[in-house]
Design an enzyme around this catalytic site. Sequence first.
Site, short mmCIF file in Angstrom:
data_model
loop_
_atom_site.label_atom_id
_atom_site.label_comp_id
_atom_site.label_asym_id
_atom_site.label_seq_id
_atom_site.Cartn_x
_atom_site.Cartn_y
_atom_site.Cartn_z
N PHE A 14 0.81 -1.21 0.00
CA PHE A 14 0.00 0.00 0.00
C PHE A 14 0.85 1.26 0.00
O PHE A 14 0.48 2.25 -0.63
CB PHE A 14 -0.97 0.01 1.18
CG PHE A 14 -2.16 -0.86 0.94
CD1 PHE A 14 -3.15 -0.48 0.04
CD2 PHE A 14 -2.29 -2.08 1.59
CE1 PHE A 14 -4.24 -1.29 -0.20
CE2 PHE A 14 -3.38 -2.90 1.35
CZ PHE A 14 -4.36 -2.51 0.46
N GLU A 15 1.95 1.25 0.72
CA GLU A 15 2.78 2.45 0.78
C GLU A 15 3.55 2.65 -0.53
O GLU A 15 3.75 3.77 -0.96
CB GLU A 15 3.76 2.37 1.96
CG GLU A 15 3.09 2.35 3.32
CD GLU A 15 2.30 3.61 3.65
OE1 GLU A 15 2.56 4.68 3.05
OE2 GLU A 15 1.43 3.53 4.53
N GLY A 16 4.01 1.55 -1.12
CA GLY A 16 4.81 1.65 -2.34
C GLY A 16 6.14 2.33 -2.08
O GLY A 16 6.43 2.77 -0.97
#
Length: 190
Positions: A14-16
């Site tokens: 999700f953060e990437g």
Amino acid sequence: MNLSQRGLELIQSFEGYHTAQPDGSCVAYLCPAKVPTIGFGCTEGVRLGMRWTRKEADAAFKRELSKFEAAVNRLVTVDLNQNEFDALVSFAYNCGEGALSKSTILKKLNKNDRQGAAAAFHAWNKGGGRVLNGLVRRRREEAELFLEPLDPVDEIMPQAVEASRPPVSGAVKGSLALSGGAVAVKGAEA
């Protein structure tokens, strides 16, 4: 407790690794909530214009993760399994320790209402004052992980192990046959 590999992968998915440059470094950017962010969602001490190497981004990610692991360990007053812990660390990493500490998630969990805690994840779906599809998806995945039973291999092994009972021998010899719901013993000694 510490974050598992699965929890780490959830957070990183999700953060990437945003604003990656051709040389592998990354630069700070404003997230949808207008917070200066760099690397894998790191925000502590970040200013626009900062540049980190991949090694610096990985080290900062681990430092920030350890703070949220400690926060979950400190704030939760009931026993957790690994999936519950991972989901809570992911939530805290994204929303912050303060949000977790005041959340309905934590209040319900500490009253041992796991279903209610899981349902409360879904309220945290806004960034910059609007519902974000990415946050809707993240909260859904966190809630699903929170409620997912552990695989048998993840369960804690007992400290005391006892042997199985030996098979019955000598009392009945021969073979058993089922007939119409009844058991018939063939070749049994009286």
